[in-house]
Design a protein around this motif. Structure first.
Motif, PDB file in Angstrom:
ATOM      1  N   ASP A  55      67.260  62.886  81.950  1.00  0.00           N
ATOM      2  CA  ASP A  55      67.979  62.566  80.732  1.00  0.00           C
ATOM      3  C   ASP A  55      68.855  61.343  81.012  1.00  0.00           C
ATOM      4  O   ASP A  55      69.008  60.935  82.164  1.00  0.00           O
ATOM      5  CB  ASP A  55      68.793  63.757  80.230  1.00  0.00           C
ATOM      6  CG  ASP A  55      69.738  64.315  81.274  1.00  0.00           C
ATOM      7  OD1 ASP A  55      70.394  63.516  81.952  1.00  0.00           O
ATOM      8  OD2 ASP A  55      69.821  65.543  81.409  1.00  0.00           O
ATOM      9  N   ILE A  56      69.409  60.765  79.978  1.00  0.00           N
ATOM     10  CA  ILE A  56      70.152  59.517  80.182  1.00  0.00           C
ATOM     11  C   ILE A  56      71.482  59.745  80.894  1.00  0.00           C
ATOM     12  O   ILE A  56      72.067  58.793  81.409  1.00  0.00           O
ATOM     13  CB  ILE A  56      70.348  58.728  78.867  1.00  0.00           C
ATOM     14  CG1 ILE A  56      71.177  59.498  77.857  1.00  0.00           C
ATOM     15  CG2 ILE A  56      69.022  58.296  78.295  1.00  0.00           C
ATOM     16  CD1 ILE A  56      71.541  58.702  76.615  1.00  0.00           C
ATOM     17  N   SER A  57      71.941  60.991  80.975  1.00  0.00           N
ATOM     18  CA  SER A  57      73.175  61.247  81.722  1.00  0.00           C
ATOM     19  C   SER A  57      72.930  61.207  83.224  1.00  0.00           C
ATOM     20  O   SER A  57      73.828  60.863  83.988  1.00  0.00           O
ATOM     21  CB  SER A  57      73.784  62.591  81.323  1.00  0.00           C
ATOM     22  OG  SER A  57      72.976  63.650  81.784  1.00  0.00           O
ATOM     23  N   ASP A  58      71.727  61.540  83.675  1.00  0.00           N
ATOM     24  CA  ASP A  58      71.412  61.575  85.105  1.00  0.00           C
ATOM     25  C   ASP A  58      70.798  60.287  85.627  1.00  0.00           C
ATOM     26  O   ASP A  58      70.756  60.068  86.824  1.00  0.00           O
ATOM     27  CB  ASP A  58      70.437  62.714  85.408  1.00  0.00           C
ATOM     28  CG  ASP A  58      71.080  64.074  85.244  1.00  0.00           C
ATOM     29  OD1 ASP A  58      72.313  64.150  85.328  1.00  0.00           O
ATOM     30  OD2 ASP A  58      70.346  65.050  85.041  1.00  0.00           O
ATOM     31  N   SER A  59      70.291  59.469  84.754  1.00  0.00           N
ATOM     32  CA  SER A  59      69.543  58.286  85.174  1.00  0.00           C
ATOM     33  C   SER A  59      70.470  57.134  85.542  1.00  0.00           C
ATOM     34  O   SER A  59      71.486  56.900  84.902  1.00  0.00           O
ATOM     35  CB  SER A  59      68.604  57.846  84.055  1.00  0.00           C
ATOM     36  OG  SER A  59      67.960  56.652  84.415  1.00  0.00           O
ATOM     37  N   ASN A  60      70.079  56.399  86.590  1.00  0.00           N
ATOM     38  CA  ASN A  60      70.821  55.213  86.993  1.00  0.00           C
ATOM     39  C   ASN A  60      70.180  53.932  86.476  1.00  0.00           C
ATOM     40  O   ASN A  60      70.630  52.844  86.809  1.00  0.00           O
ATOM     41  CB  ASN A  60      70.925  55.142  88.522  1.00  0.00           C
ATOM     42  CG  ASN A  60      71.815  56.228  89.073  1.00  0.00           C
ATOM     43  OD1 ASN A  60      72.775  56.634  88.442  1.00  0.00           O
ATOM     44  ND2 ASN A  60      71.486  56.717  90.252  1.00  0.00           N
ATOM     45  N   ALA A  61      69.140  54.059  85.686  1.00  0.00           N
ATOM     46  CA  ALA A  61      68.448  52.883  85.166  1.00  0.00           C
ATOM     47  C   ALA A  61      69.367  52.126  84.207  1.00  0.00           C
ATOM     48  O   ALA A  61      70.209  52.710  83.520  1.00  0.00           O
ATOM     49  CB  ALA A  61      67.166  53.302  84.447  1.00  0.00           C
ATOM     50  N   GLU A  62      69.201  50.823  84.173  1.00  0.00           N
ATOM     51  CA  GLU A  62      70.016  49.982  83.297  1.00  0.00           C
ATOM     52  C   GLU A  62      69.813  50.357  81.826  1.00  0.00           C
ATOM     53  O   GLU A  62      70.760  50.358  81.035  1.00  0.00           O
ATOM     54  CB  GLU A  62      69.654  48.514  83.529  1.00  0.00           C
ATOM     55  CG  GLU A  62      70.636  47.539  82.941  1.00  0.00           C
ATOM     56  CD  GLU A  62      72.023  47.602  83.561  1.00  0.00           C
ATOM     57  OE1 GLU A  62      72.990  47.392  82.807  1.00  0.00           O
ATOM     58  OE2 GLU A  62      72.149  47.866  84.771  1.00  0.00           O
ATOM     59  N   LEU A  63      68.563  50.716  81.477  1.00  0.00           N
ATOM     60  CA  LEU A  63      68.272  51.122  80.101  1.00  0.00           C
ATOM     61  C   LEU A  63      69.032  52.402  79.739  1.00  0.00           C
ATOM     62  O   LEU A  63      69.568  52.533  78.637  1.00  0.00           O
ATOM     63  CB  LEU A  63      66.765  51.325  79.916  1.00  0.00           C
ATOM     64  CG  LEU A  63      66.311  51.780  78.536  1.00  0.00           C
ATOM     65  CD1 LEU A  63      66.730  50.780  77.469  1.00  0.00           C
ATOM     66  CD2 LEU A  63      64.804  51.969  78.522  1.00  0.00           C
ATOM     67  N   ALA A  64      69.112  53.337  80.664  1.00  0.00           N
ATOM     68  CA  ALA A  64      69.844  54.583  80.417  1.00  0.00           C
ATOM     69  C   ALA A  64      71.328  54.292  80.211  1.00  0.00           C
ATOM     70  O   ALA A  64      71.978  54.890  79.348  1.00  0.00           O
ATOM     71  CB  ALA A  64      69.642  55.559  81.564  1.00  0.00           C
ATOM     72  N   LYS A  65      71.866  53.366  80.999  1.00  0.00           N
ATOM     73  CA  LYS A  65      73.268  52.991  80.819  1.00  0.00           C
ATOM     74  C   LYS A  65      73.476  52.374  79.435  1.00  0.00           C
ATOM     75  O   LYS A  65      74.455  52.686  78.751  1.00  0.00           O
ATOM     76  CB  LYS A  65      73.711  52.012  81.900  1.00  0.00           C
ATOM     77  CG  LYS A  65      75.185  51.665  81.784  1.00  0.00           C
ATOM     78  CD  LYS A  65      75.596  50.606  82.761  1.00  0.00           C
ATOM     79  CE  LYS A  65      77.055  50.240  82.656  1.00  0.00           C
ATOM     80  NZ  LYS A  65      77.714  50.378  81.409  1.00  0.00           N
ATOM     81  N   ASP A  66      72.547  51.516  79.019  1.00  0.00           N
ATOM     82  CA  ASP A  66      72.644  50.916  77.680  1.00  0.00           C
ATOM     83  C   ASP A  66      72.594  51.990  76.597  1.00  0.00           C
ATOM     84  O   ASP A  66      73.322  51.914  75.603  1.00  0.00           O
ATOM     85  CB  ASP A  66      71.521  49.908  77.462  1.00  0.00           C
ATOM     86  CG  ASP A  66      71.671  48.667  78.328  1.00  0.00           C
ATOM     87  OD1 ASP A  66      72.775  48.435  78.860  1.00  0.00           O
ATOM     88  OD2 ASP A  66      70.663  47.940  78.484  1.00  0.00           O
ATOM     89  N   LEU A  67      71.737  53.002  76.792  1.00  0.00           N
ATOM     90  CA  LEU A  67      71.634  54.088  75.808  1.00  0.00           C
ATOM     91  C   LEU A  67      72.907  54.927  75.779  1.00  0.00           C
ATOM     92  O   LEU A  67      73.356  55.365  74.711  1.00  0.00           O
ATOM     93  CB  LEU A  67      70.412  54.957  76.090  1.00  0.00           C
ATOM     94  CG  LEU A  67      69.063  54.296  75.841  1.00  0.00           C
ATOM     95  CD1 LEU A  67      67.928  55.196  76.308  1.00  0.00           C
ATOM     96  CD2 LEU A  67      68.895  53.953  74.378  1.00  0.00           C
TER      97      LEU A  67
END
Length: 157
Positions: A55-67
């Motif tokens: 989920d976007i809370s666990d991800s370190n991807a730049e896209l997840a941070k943007d989301l």
């Protein structure tokens, strides 16, 4: 000579010194605990399109941070949870949801596991019935006599 030893020691220390880790921690300020709870709920319900299994809370991807940032921004602007979900689905499709809605396009996601289990049970039933379920055919009279002879020989020995 001492100076050279000092330089070697200094170079060794510099090269082996731990470099500061570059870990970004998102800090969000909310107007109320309810708003923070909605944010936490949303970032756990939305899947990272890049990572796919987080989920976007666990991800370190730049896209997840943007989301996460967009979710925070929309919450601060007063959008409801459903409005934020609708925005994300409109932009990224139903894939962004961990629990996609039951629709014709997502039916295989919901029915697939049940169909695989039912298919497996059918295969097991068909295979066991073809083998006769473990029951052999009745012995002919010749075979019964031969069996009796073998059993009698066994008792005499």
């Amino acid at each position: 000579m001492r100076f050279l030893s000092f330089l070697v020691l200094l170079a060794g220390l510099v090269l082996t010194a731990p470099l500061p880790a570059r870990a970004a921690i998102d800090v969000y300020e909310f107007d109320s605990p309810e708003q923070e709870a909605v944010f936490r709920e949303l970032v756990r319900e939305l899947r990272c399109p890049k990572c796919q299994n987080q989920d976007i809370s666990d991800s370190n991807a730049e896209l997840a941070k943007d989301l996460r940032d967009k979710t925070y921004e929309m919450l601060r602007e007063g959008n409801s949870k459903q409005e934020i979900i609708d925005f994300m689905v409109a932009r990224y499709g139903n894939f962004i949801l961990y629990r996609p809605p039951l629709m014709a396009s997502t039916l295989i996601l919901w029915a697939g596991p049940v169909l695989v289990i039912l298919l497996g049970l059918c295969v097991v039933l068909v295979r066991t019935r073809r083998k006769g379920g473990g029951q052999g055919e009745a012995l002919s009279t010749e075979e019964k006599k031969r069996l009796a002879e073998l059993l009698n020989k066994d008792k005499e020995s």
